[in-house]
Design a protein around this motif. Structure first.
Motif, mmCIF file in Angstrom:
data_model
loop_
_atom_site.group_PDB
_atom_site.id
_atom_site.type_symbol
_atom_site.label_atom_id
_atom_site.label_comp_id
_atom_site.label_asym_id
_atom_site.label_seq_id
_atom_site.Cartn_x
_atom_site.Cartn_y
_atom_site.Cartn_z
ATOM 1 N N VAL A 152 0.279 -1.492 -0.512
ATOM 2 C CA VAL A 152 0.144 -0.241 0.028
ATOM 3 C C VAL A 152 1.220 0.821 0.406
ATOM 4 C CG1 VAL A 152 -1.953 1.232 1.509
ATOM 5 C CG2 VAL A 152 -1.736 -1.336 0.842
ATOM 6 N N ALA A 153 1.734 0.957 0.971
ATOM 7 C CA ALA A 153 2.611 2.746 0.724
ATOM 8 C C ALA A 153 3.785 2.165 -0.415
ATOM 9 C CB ALA A 153 3.755 2.248 2.148
ATOM 10 N N PHE A 154 4.401 1.765 -0.494
ATOM 11 C CA PHE A 154 4.683 1.674 -2.276
ATOM 12 C C PHE A 154 4.130 2.263 -3.595
ATOM 13 C CE2 PHE A 154 8.132 0.155 0.597
ATOM 14 C CZ PHE A 154 9.601 0.972 0.218
ATOM 15 N N SER A 155 2.867 1.349 -3.406
ATOM 16 C CA SER A 155 1.768 2.097 -4.501
ATOM 17 C C SER A 155 1.574 4.165 -4.342
ATOM 18 C CB SER A 155 -0.398 1.813 -4.086
ATOM 19 O OG SER A 155 0.562 -0.051 -4.418
ATOM 20 N N PHE A 156 1.249 4.406 -3.500
ATOM 21 C CA PHE A 156 1.540 5.594 -2.974
ATOM 22 C C PHE A 156 2.417 6.222 -3.484
ATOM 23 C CE2 PHE A 156 2.348 9.490 -0.493
ATOM 24 C CZ PHE A 156 0.623 10.543 -0.984
ATOM 25 N N PHE A 157 3.455 5.605 -2.851
ATOM 26 C CA PHE A 157 4.777 6.698 -3.672
ATOM 27 C C PHE A 157 5.274 6.319 -4.925
ATOM 28 C CE2 PHE A 157 7.247 5.132 0.735
ATOM 29 C CZ PHE A 157 6.672 5.862 1.301
ATOM 30 N N SER A 158 4.781 5.650 -5.599
ATOM 31 C CA SER A 158 4.632 5.344 -6.644
ATOM 32 C C SER A 158 3.463 6.997 -8.003
ATOM 33 C CB SER A 158 4.256 4.380 -7.394
ATOM 34 O OG SER A 158 5.328 2.774 -6.723
ATOM 35 N N ILE A 159 2.303 6.635 -7.214
ATOM 36 C CA ILE A 159 1.465 8.491 -8.022
ATOM 37 C C ILE A 159 2.406 9.235 -7.495
ATOM 38 C CG2 ILE A 159 -0.096 9.547 -6.976
ATOM 39 C CD1 ILE A 159 -1.289 7.265 -5.487
ATOM 40 N N ALA A 160 3.239 9.335 -6.746
ATOM 41 C CA ALA A 160 4.116 10.968 -6.206
ATOM 42 C C ALA A 160 5.375 10.969 -7.230
ATOM 43 C CB ALA A 160 4.752 10.977 -4.978
ATOM 44 N N THR A 161 6.080 9.844 -7.692
ATOM 45 C CA THR A 161 6.959 9.474 -8.685
ATOM 46 C C THR A 161 6.783 10.158 -10.135
ATOM 47 O OG1 THR A 161 7.040 7.028 -8.284
ATOM 48 C CG2 THR A 161 8.534 8.086 -6.937
ATOM 49 N N TRP A 162 5.671 8.917 -10.791
ATOM 50 C CA TRP A 162 4.699 9.142 -11.914
ATOM 51 C C TRP A 162 4.426 9.946 -12.016
ATOM 52 C CZ3 TRP A 162 5.596 6.181 -15.676
ATOM 53 C CH2 TRP A 162 6.436 4.691 -15.208
#
Length: 248
Positions: A152-162
């Motif tokens: 769940v956390a890295f899915s959220f981080f992926s929103i920011a990076t993309w």
């Protein structure tokens, strides 16, 4: 490759400038893309290794997110495609300075912009889906909680990076080829305070004295030999004396 000075086209230096590997790995877009690659790998790796468990009452493995296999399948699919796309766009970023055709660069930047924007939205959907399904999961006694929370956390981080990658791609697309300038000759303005150069110095004007021509005069009493007597119609030509026309 992102350039901050000189003539560029779609965020990369003009073709023929060479490739600087150390400058490429230090630019922000490359760093963010590598982070996106790592985050996507963490998401699908956590699900494929520890995302399916079987309960005490069933031998069939179910997704840890509220036993919703669709949530796990969606996260794995998004993560794997994002993982491969990051590798492909890293190669494309490295190859971009070698493209001599501005139209090809435009298509590459548009592909990056479109894919990054779509995957920002899909990661947002993935985060919302996993977070909602994890909140509905009540029996977590036999579930690896760390793997689920990391997903769940890295899915959220992926929103920011993309999202950052979308911003960078949009900036390169807007710049386009406006930074490329063609040198043109402009005549410098005249400087009225600078004296003439020695080779172009005007010569001094020396006026010459006019001497009239002297003509020889003749006495007024001299006879003009060219003067002829006036014409008299009554006068007869010499040799015509005694001529009579014949009578018929």
């Amino acid at each position: 490759m992102e350039e901050t000075g000189g003539a560029t086209a779609y965020g990369a230096s003009l073709a023929g400038g060479g490739f600087d590997f150390y400058k490429f790995v230090r630019q922000p877009q490359t760093i963010v893309r590598v982070l996106s690659w790592i985050f996507s790998m963490v998401v699908f790796a956590c699900i494929t290794t520890e995302g399916y468990v079987n309960t005490a009452h069933s031998a069939e493995a179910k997704c840890v997110f509220n036993q919703n296999d669709s949530a796990c399948h969606y996260a794995v699919g998004i993560g794997v495609i994002a993982f491969l796309a990051c590798v492909a766009f890293l190669v494309l970023d490295a190859y971009l300075p070698f493209m001599s055709n501005a139209q090809e660069r435009k298509y590459a930047v548009m592909a990056d912009l479109g894919f990054s924007g779509v995957w920002t939205f899909l990661w947002f959907v993935c985060f919302c889906l996993l977070a909602s399904q994890w909140a509905r999961t009540h029996d977590i006694s036999s579930i690896p909680e760390d793997a689920a929370r990391a997903t769940v956390a890295f899915s959220f981080f992926s929103i920011a990076t993309w999202g950052i990658l979308t911003y960078y791609a949009l900036g390169r697309f807007r710049r386009g080829v406006n930074e490329v300038s063609i040198p043109t000759y402009t005549e410098p303005p005249p400087d009225h305070h600078t004296p003439y150069p020695p080779t172009y110095a005007p010569t001094s004007y020396n006026p010459t004295t006019y001497t009239p021509t002297t003509y020889t005069t003749y006495p007024s009493n001299a006879t003009d030999l060219r003067q002829q007597p006036p014409f008299n119609p009554s006068s007869q030509m010499p040799g015509d004396d005694g001529y009579q026309p014949p009578n018929y």
